[in-house]
Design a protein around this motif. Structure first.
Motif, PDB file in Angstrom:
ATOM      1  N   SER A 155       0.849  -1.212  -0.002  1.00 24.17           N
ATOM      2  CA  SER A 155      -0.061   0.320   0.068  1.00 24.17           C
ATOM      3  C   SER A 155       0.488   1.527  -0.171  1.00 24.17           C
ATOM      4  CB  SER A 155      -0.845   0.469   1.640  1.00 24.17           C
ATOM      5  OG  SER A 155      -2.281  -0.882   1.176  1.00 24.17           O
ATOM      6  N   LEU A 156       2.149   1.102   0.703  1.00 20.12           N
ATOM      7  CA  LEU A 156       2.365   2.386   0.726  1.00 20.12           C
ATOM      8  C   LEU A 156       3.491   2.263  -0.597  1.00 20.12           C
ATOM      9  CD1 LEU A 156       4.103   2.302   4.751  1.00 20.12           C
ATOM     10  CD2 LEU A 156       2.852   4.128   3.403  1.00 20.12           C
ATOM     11  N   ASN A 157       3.741   1.354  -1.145  1.00 18.87           N
ATOM     12  CA  ASN A 157       5.271   1.225  -2.028  1.00 18.87           C
ATOM     13  C   ASN A 157       3.887   2.286  -3.219  1.00 18.87           C
ATOM     14  OD1 ASN A 157       7.575   1.408  -1.721  1.00 18.87           O
ATOM     15  ND2 ASN A 157       7.403  -1.108  -1.735  1.00 18.87           N
ATOM     16  N   ASP A 169       8.206   8.939  17.498  1.00 23.88           N
ATOM     17  CA  ASP A 169       7.822   9.767  17.536  1.00 23.88           C
ATOM     18  C   ASP A 169       6.426  10.028  17.375  1.00 23.88           C
ATOM     19  OD1 ASP A 169      10.308  11.884  17.007  1.00 23.88           O
ATOM     20  OD2 ASP A 169      10.838  10.006  16.028  1.00 23.88           O
ATOM     21  N   SER A 170       5.808   8.934  17.221  1.00 20.58           N
ATOM     22  CA  SER A 170       4.201   8.888  16.835  1.00 20.58           C
ATOM     23  C   SER A 170       3.511   7.656  17.368  1.00 20.58           C
ATOM     24  CB  SER A 170       3.793   9.560  15.437  1.00 20.58           C
ATOM     25  OG  SER A 170       4.323  10.646  14.880  1.00 20.58           O
ATOM     26  N   TYR A 171       2.490   7.622  16.452  1.00 18.81           N
ATOM     27  CA  TYR A 171       1.283   6.222  17.751  1.00 18.81           C
ATOM     28  C   TYR A 171       0.324   5.933  16.828  1.00 18.81           C
ATOM     29  CZ  TYR A 171       2.248   3.145  21.605  1.00 18.81           C
ATOM     30  OH  TYR A 171       2.443   1.787  22.579  1.00 18.81           O
ATOM     31  N   CYS A 172       0.537   4.752  16.956  1.00 20.50           N
ATOM     32  CA  CYS A 172      -0.777   4.615  16.177  1.00 20.50           C
ATOM     33  C   CYS A 172      -1.222   3.396  17.106  1.00 20.50           C
ATOM     34  CB  CYS A 172      -0.503   4.042  14.781  1.00 20.50           C
ATOM     35  SG  CYS A 172      -0.382   5.896  13.542  1.00 20.50           S
ATOM     36  N   VAL A 173      -2.739   2.855  16.774  1.00 19.27           N
ATOM     37  CA  VAL A 173      -2.986   1.530  17.064  1.00 19.27           C
ATOM     38  C   VAL A 173      -3.348   0.460  15.577  1.00 19.27           C
ATOM     39  CG1 VAL A 173      -4.122   2.171  19.029  1.00 19.27           C
ATOM     40  CG2 VAL A 173      -5.274   1.916  17.156  1.00 19.27           C
ATOM     41  N   LEU A 179      -1.371   7.126   6.600  1.00 20.80           N
ATOM     42  CA  LEU A 179      -0.826   8.016   5.406  1.00 20.80           C
ATOM     43  C   LEU A 179      -0.601   9.176   5.779  1.00 20.80           C
ATOM     44  CD1 LEU A 179      -1.699   7.489   2.427  1.00 20.80           C
ATOM     45  CD2 LEU A 179       0.531   7.458   2.683  1.00 20.80           C
ATOM     46  N   GLU A 180      -1.575   9.673   7.329  1.00 24.78           N
ATOM     47  CA  GLU A 180      -1.164  11.219   7.536  1.00 24.78           C
ATOM     48  C   GLU A 180      -0.626  11.003   8.647  1.00 24.78           C
ATOM     49  OE1 GLU A 180      -4.252  13.387  10.424  1.00 24.78           O
ATOM     50  OE2 GLU A 180      -4.935  13.245   8.698  1.00 24.78           O
ATOM     51  N   ALA A 181      -0.186  10.198   9.762  1.00 29.23           N
ATOM     52  CA  ALA A 181       0.537  10.433  10.426  1.00 29.23           C
ATOM     53  C   ALA A 181       1.858   9.871   9.859  1.00 29.23           C
ATOM     54  CB  ALA A 181       0.544   8.722  11.224  1.00 29.23           C
ATOM     55  N   LEU A 182       2.356   9.013   9.019  1.00 27.95           N
ATOM     56  CA  LEU A 182       3.182   8.743   7.928  1.00 27.95           C
ATOM     57  C   LEU A 182       4.271  10.879   7.871  1.00 27.95           C
ATOM     58  CD1 LEU A 182       4.587   6.172   6.794  1.00 27.95           C
ATOM     59  CD2 LEU A 182       4.995   7.684   5.222  1.00 27.95           C
ATOM     60  N   HIS A 183       3.277  11.352   6.947  1.00 24.44           N
ATOM     61  CA  HIS A 183       3.356  12.466   6.763  1.00 24.44           C
ATOM     62  C   HIS A 183       3.681  13.787   7.657  1.00 24.44           C
ATOM     63  CE1 HIS A 183       3.554  12.383   2.467  1.00 24.44           C
ATOM     64  NE2 HIS A 183       1.859  11.448   2.541  1.00 24.44           N
ATOM     65  N   ILE A 184       2.728  13.667   8.776  1.00 25.67           N
ATOM     66  CA  ILE A 184       3.140  14.644   9.803  1.00 25.67           C
ATOM     67  C   ILE A 184       4.468  14.043  10.327  1.00 25.67           C
ATOM     68  CG2 ILE A 184       2.220  15.626  12.023  1.00 25.67           C
ATOM     69  CD1 ILE A 184      -0.474  14.837  10.613  1.00 25.67           C
ATOM     70  N   THR A 185       4.395  13.059  10.788  1.00 29.23           N
ATOM     71  CA  THR A 185       6.026  12.980  11.607  1.00 29.23           C
ATOM     72  C   THR A 185       7.036  12.861  10.900  1.00 29.23           C
ATOM     73  OG1 THR A 185       4.454  10.348  12.068  1.00 29.23           O
ATOM     74  CG2 THR A 185       7.268  11.326  13.062  1.00 29.23           C
ATOM     75  N   HIS A 186       7.062  13.185   9.592  1.00 24.83           N
ATOM     76  CA  HIS A 186       7.907  13.026   8.970  1.00 24.83           C
ATOM     77  C   HIS A 186       8.327  14.787   8.781  1.00 24.83           C
ATOM     78  CE1 HIS A 186       9.692  13.818   4.171  1.00 24.83           C
ATOM     79  NE2 HIS A 186      11.174  13.047   5.189  1.00 24.83           N
ATOM     80  N   GLU A 187       7.413  15.632   8.874  1.00 28.06           N
ATOM     81  CA  GLU A 187       7.485  16.494   8.680  1.00 28.06           C
ATOM     82  C   GLU A 187       8.236  17.496  10.083  1.00 28.06           C
ATOM     83  OE1 GLU A 187       3.359  18.422   8.134  1.00 28.06           O
ATOM     84  OE2 GLU A 187       3.965  17.457   6.062  1.00 28.06           O
TER      85      GLU A 187
END
Length: 179
Positions: free
Chosen positions: A23-25, A107-111, A120-128
């Motif tokens: 999915s990410l790729n 840095d971030s935490y998801c269930v 995806l949102e978590a990934l982008h926000i964490t990357h920023e």
């Protein structure tokens, strides 16, 4: 245009790991640089690839994801290439685990029940450079913060206290992504 966000996945459930990887790729601007099923192999992967973001499951079969985060930071010592950010994944929100993960450098935490769009949102926000915390996890962190603040801060009578909470307006974040 900036380069792709380089992501490593350390997750022991193969279906979850393979699903996340594919999915990410498929997403433009994201490249999965590798994936592993154990903490020991995951540590080697992180040390060799130094990804922008490591998605790490807390419950790994050999050691937990918290150990992995700690070992990664210790192995870097004073290297300046320490730009890797950690997005922790868990199927349960146990208070000690959540707090230990942040203490270790998450840095971030998801269930794991998170929708892919939110991951995806978590990934982008964490990357920023921001932290993305699942609402179920945020309650634990807030509760702990309130408890430790109450233990440390004994307000003087009639004293005013200010608490600042920074948050991202979901609509603004959405509009920023599509423009």
């Amino acid at each position: 245009m900036m380069g792709d966000i380089r992501v490593a996945i350390i997750e022991d459930h193969s279906l979850t790991r393979i699903g996340m990887r594919s999915s990410l790729n498929e997403q433009e601007g994201i490249q999965v640089v590798g994936d592993e099923a154990t903490a020991d192999n995951g540590l080697k992967l992180l040390q060799s690839t130094k990804p922008d973001i490591a998605i790490v499951d807390i419950g790994l079969p050999d050691r937990d994801g918290i150990w992995l985060v700690q070992q990664f930071w210790e192995s870097l010592m004073s290297e300046t290439a320490a730009q890797t950010k950690f997005l922790m994944l868990t199927s349960f929100a146990k208070e000690q685990m959540v707090l230990a993960a942040f203490a270790a450098g998450a840095d971030s935490y998801c269930v794991k029940t998170i929708k892919f769009e939110l991951l995806l949102e978590a990934l982008h926000i964490t990357h920023e450079g921001q932290s993305w915390i699942d609402p179920a996890i945020a309650r634990i962190v807030l509760k702990h913060t309130r408890q430790s603040t109450a233990a440390v801060v004994k307000p003087k009578p009639n004293a005013t206290q200010t608490v600042t909470i920074s948050a991202i307006d979901p609509e603004q974040a959405f509009w920023k992504q599509i423009h």
